[in-house]
Write a protein that holds these residues in place. Sequence first.
Motif, PDB file in Angstrom:
ATOM      1  N   PHE A   1     -40.212  20.283  49.635  1.00 42.50           N
ATOM      2  CA  PHE A   1     -39.061  20.572  49.593  1.00 42.50           C
ATOM      3  C   PHE A   1     -38.578  21.600  50.628  1.00 42.50           C
ATOM      4  O   PHE A   1     -37.377  22.113  50.729  1.00 42.50           O
ATOM      5  CB  PHE A   1     -38.561  20.958  48.081  1.00 42.50           C
ATOM      6  CG  PHE A   1     -39.002  19.966  46.987  1.00 42.50           C
ATOM      7  CD1 PHE A   1     -38.102  18.936  46.803  1.00 42.50           C
ATOM      8  CD2 PHE A   1     -40.019  20.187  46.375  1.00 42.50           C
ATOM      9  CE1 PHE A   1     -38.209  18.165  45.804  1.00 42.50           C
ATOM     10  CE2 PHE A   1     -40.491  19.186  45.529  1.00 42.50           C
ATOM     11  CZ  PHE A   1     -39.569  18.098  45.188  1.00 42.50           C
TER      12      PHE A   1
ATOM     13  N   GLU B   1     -31.843  20.189  46.026  1.00 45.16           N
ATOM     14  CA  GLU B   1     -32.764  20.284  44.599  1.00 45.16           C
ATOM     15  C   GLU B   1     -34.106  20.300  45.137  1.00 45.16           C
ATOM     16  O   GLU B   1     -34.560  19.664  46.166  1.00 45.16           O
ATOM     17  CB  GLU B   1     -32.618  18.858  43.840  1.00 45.16           C
ATOM     18  CG  GLU B   1     -30.947  18.697  43.363  1.00 45.16           C
ATOM     19  CD  GLU B   1     -31.155  17.598  42.376  1.00 45.16           C
ATOM     20  OE1 GLU B   1     -31.992  16.831  42.177  1.00 45.16           O
ATOM     21  OE2 GLU B   1     -29.949  17.203  41.955  1.00 45.16           O
TER      22      GLU B   1
ATOM     23  N   ARG C   1     -38.328  21.532  43.339  1.00 45.03           N
ATOM     24  CA  ARG C   1     -39.400  21.914  42.688  1.00 45.03           C
ATOM     25  C   ARG C   1     -40.162  23.330  42.965  1.00 45.03           C
ATOM     26  O   ARG C   1     -40.463  23.647  44.332  1.00 45.03           O
ATOM     27  CB  ARG C   1     -40.239  20.909  42.224  1.00 45.03           C
ATOM     28  CG  ARG C   1     -41.265  21.052  41.187  1.00 45.03           C
ATOM     29  CD  ARG C   1     -41.899  19.862  40.958  1.00 45.03           C
ATOM     30  NE  ARG C   1     -42.808  19.457  42.102  1.00 45.03           N
ATOM     31  CZ  ARG C   1     -43.110  18.276  42.636  1.00 45.03           C
ATOM     32  NH1 ARG C   1     -42.822  17.219  41.669  1.00 45.03           N
ATOM     33  NH2 ARG C   1     -44.011  17.817  43.551  1.00 45.03           N
ATOM     34  N   SER C   2     -40.165  24.166  42.128  1.00 43.49           N
ATOM     35  CA  SER C   2     -41.055  25.321  42.493  1.00 43.49           C
ATOM     36  C   SER C   2     -42.424  25.066  42.491  1.00 43.49           C
ATOM     37  O   SER C   2     -42.944  24.083  42.243  1.00 43.49           O
ATOM     38  CB  SER C   2     -40.908  26.459  41.114  1.00 43.49           C
ATOM     39  OG  SER C   2     -41.691  25.949  39.958  1.00 43.49           O
TER      40      SER C   2
ATOM     41  N   GLN D   1     -46.282  24.110  39.607  1.00 42.36           N
ATOM     42  CA  GLN D   1     -45.847  22.682  39.151  1.00 42.36           C
ATOM     43  C   GLN D   1     -46.363  22.458  37.733  1.00 42.36           C
ATOM     44  O   GLN D   1     -45.880  21.727  37.029  1.00 42.36           O
ATOM     45  CB  GLN D   1     -46.551  21.335  40.122  1.00 42.36           C
ATOM     46  CG  GLN D   1     -46.145  21.386  41.348  1.00 42.36           C
ATOM     47  CD  GLN D   1     -46.657  20.415  41.967  1.00 42.36           C
ATOM     48  OE1 GLN D   1     -46.558  19.443  41.796  1.00 42.36           O
ATOM     49  NE2 GLN D   1     -46.789  20.634  43.486  1.00 42.36           N
TER      50      GLN D   1
ATOM     51  N   ASN E   1     -39.540  23.094  36.057  1.00 45.72           N
ATOM     52  CA  ASN E   1     -39.418  23.891  37.069  1.00 45.72           C
ATOM     53  C   ASN E   1     -38.770  23.204  38.493  1.00 45.72           C
ATOM     54  O   ASN E   1     -38.849  23.581  39.508  1.00 45.72           O
ATOM     55  CB  ASN E   1     -40.975  23.978  37.807  1.00 45.72           C
ATOM     56  CG  ASN E   1     -41.736  22.743  37.996  1.00 45.72           C
ATOM     57  OD1 ASN E   1     -41.321  21.770  37.566  1.00 45.72           O
ATOM     58  ND2 ASN E   1     -42.900  22.665  38.804  1.00 45.72           N
ATOM     59  N   TRP E   2     -37.597  22.586  38.033  1.00 44.93           N
ATOM     60  CA  TRP E   2     -36.569  22.063  38.985  1.00 44.93           C
ATOM     61  C   TRP E   2     -35.537  22.861  38.956  1.00 44.93           C
ATOM     62  O   TRP E   2     -34.871  23.228  37.955  1.00 44.93           O
ATOM     63  CB  TRP E   2     -36.405  20.462  38.492  1.00 44.93           C
ATOM     64  CG  TRP E   2     -37.312  19.481  38.674  1.00 44.93           C
ATOM     65  CD1 TRP E   2     -38.366  18.960  38.125  1.00 44.93           C
ATOM     66  CD2 TRP E   2     -37.449  18.888  40.013  1.00 44.93           C
ATOM     67  NE1 TRP E   2     -39.103  17.855  38.528  1.00 44.93           N
ATOM     68  CE2 TRP E   2     -38.436  17.875  39.872  1.00 44.93           C
ATOM     69  CE3 TRP E   2     -36.749  18.746  41.325  1.00 44.93           C
ATOM     70  CZ2 TRP E   2     -38.755  17.016  41.017  1.00 44.93           C
ATOM     71  CZ3 TRP E   2     -37.224  18.142  42.377  1.00 44.93           C
ATOM     72  CH2 TRP E   2     -38.104  17.116  42.149  1.00 44.93           C
TER      73      TRP E   2
ATOM     74  N   SER F   1     -31.126  26.065  37.144  1.00 47.74           N
ATOM     75  CA  SER F   1     -32.284  25.224  36.593  1.00 47.74           C
ATOM     76  C   SER F   1     -31.301  23.768  36.078  1.00 47.74           C
ATOM     77  O   SER F   1     -30.401  23.693  35.725  1.00 47.74           O
ATOM     78  CB  SER F   1     -32.678  25.773  35.310  1.00 47.74           C
ATOM     79  OG  SER F   1     -33.486  25.136  34.698  1.00 47.74           O
TER      80      SER F   1
ATOM     81  N   ALA G   1     -33.730  21.529  34.972  1.00 48.07           N
ATOM     82  CA  ALA G   1     -34.772  20.974  34.290  1.00 48.07           C
ATOM     83  C   ALA G   1     -34.374  19.993  33.183  1.00 48.07           C
ATOM     84  O   ALA G   1     -34.951  18.580  33.097  1.00 48.07           O
ATOM     85  CB  ALA G   1     -35.736  21.919  33.519  1.00 48.07           C
TER      86      ALA G   1
ATOM     87  N   ARG H   1     -33.180  16.626  35.118  1.00 44.48           N
ATOM     88  CA  ARG H   1     -34.389  15.818  35.383  1.00 44.48           C
ATOM     89  C   ARG H   1     -35.031  15.144  34.758  1.00 44.48           C
ATOM     90  O   ARG H   1     -35.593  13.998  34.651  1.00 44.48           O
ATOM     91  CB  ARG H   1     -35.100  16.876  36.387  1.00 44.48           C
ATOM     92  CG  ARG H   1     -34.434  17.227  37.781  1.00 44.48           C
ATOM     93  CD  ARG H   1     -34.034  16.278  38.627  1.00 44.48           C
ATOM     94  NE  ARG H   1     -35.407  15.724  39.260  1.00 44.48           N
ATOM     95  CZ  ARG H   1     -35.520  15.215  40.538  1.00 44.48           C
ATOM     96  NH1 ARG H   1     -34.427  15.316  41.469  1.00 44.48           N
ATOM     97  NH2 ARG H   1     -36.645  14.745  40.984  1.00 44.48           N
ATOM     98  N   SER H   2     -35.247  16.000  33.346  1.00 41.43           N
ATOM     99  CA  SER H   2     -36.182  15.640  32.167  1.00 41.43           C
ATOM    100  C   SER H   2     -35.407  14.206  31.578  1.00 41.43           C
ATOM    101  O   SER H   2     -36.236  13.079  31.291  1.00 41.43           O
ATOM    102  CB  SER H   2     -36.359  16.659  31.410  1.00 41.43           C
ATOM    103  OG  SER H   2     -37.057  15.909  30.165  1.00 41.43           O
TER     104      SER H   2
ATOM    105  N   GLU I   1     -35.537  11.411  34.135  1.00 38.38           N
ATOM    106  CA  GLU I   1     -37.037  10.745  34.059  1.00 38.38           C
ATOM    107  C   GLU I   1     -37.406   9.867  32.874  1.00 38.38           C
ATOM    108  O   GLU I   1     -38.232   8.865  33.079  1.00 38.38           O
ATOM    109  CB  GLU I   1     -38.099  11.722  33.977  1.00 38.38           C
ATOM    110  CG  GLU I   1     -38.288  12.432  35.720  1.00 38.38           C
ATOM    111  CD  GLU I   1     -38.816  13.660  35.611  1.00 38.38           C
ATOM    112  OE1 GLU I   1     -39.614  14.192  34.429  1.00 38.38           O
ATOM    113  OE2 GLU I   1     -39.090  14.450  36.659  1.00 38.38           O
TER     114      GLU I   1
END
Length: 314
Positions: free
Chosen positions: A65, A87, A89-90, A93, A98-99, A123, A125, A128-129, A132
């Motif tokens: 990223f 966007e 990700r750290s 992982q 961690n998004w 955040s 996260a 994104r979750s 997904e």
Amino acid sequence: MGVMITPQESSALYELLAEQTTDIIIKTDCDGFIRHVLPAGAAPPELAGGRLEGCHLLDLVDTPFAPAVMAGLRATLAGRQESKWVEFRSPRQAVPGNWFGLRMRRLLDEDDRPYGAVGIIRSIAERRSFEERLFAAAMTDPLTGLTNRSAFSWMLQHMVEGAVSGCLAMFDIDHFKAINLKFGHAAGDDLLVVFADLVKSLTRSQDIISRIGGESFGVLLPHATSDQAEAICRRIVTSLAEACGPAGGDRLRLTVSAGLAPIEHSLDATIKRAELALAFAKARGRNRVETASRQRSYWQGSIPGSDPESRIAH
């Protein structure tokens, strides 16, 4: 009458707003180094261990990223990207959630020259979750946990476009409708799950197994030769027949038929050849594997000009 806010009041308001949000507010220089953070000490540990001040933006992001984050900073400093979220990700992982999203706006001096940027790190996260989970639901067969026909088609198309060698195997559980009628749909569902688990146990880790219809399964075998793919298919067919044993009493003999074809230049051509090979396996008595190459040799050696599609019924 206008409201006048002094620089000190503006700073106090800025800090008050920062305390009321889970967002992290940062100020960077033109090189991307973080010079100031609000609220102080509020960064999660997956972002540079929670200590952002003095870090570079690239210390916060996973390597893939990094180009997008730096491009975002350059565009912001040039005045081309004032409101777009980037966007990322750290690097940690293994840490859940961690998004993050980063949005920046440039800072200008008295001569209208950029000297840095102020940004918000948020955040994402939870979103994104959720995305997904939606993606998994759209691409997964809920009964077996395998990928579904949509995912199967997408993955096969990806292999075709990438010129990935390999084979496609298609399986149909024999006399499945009779099983449902005799033992009920719950027993039929149990059989589908058992067969899915059997296929997973007898295929390679890189193979992709999908439920593509009621009693139909597709297996993508990347980089497998025809002989390797046929050996895998025969193992599956033989294992199911041996595990279930002969018919008798209230038992039906459980078997599966398979058709095998190499992955070709198009999705439709590959599926068509595998389906014809599967139909040929059923026409020759079921509980067997037939390959597209053998099917072609059979028709070429029989009636000249005969069409297998018109001669073999599913």
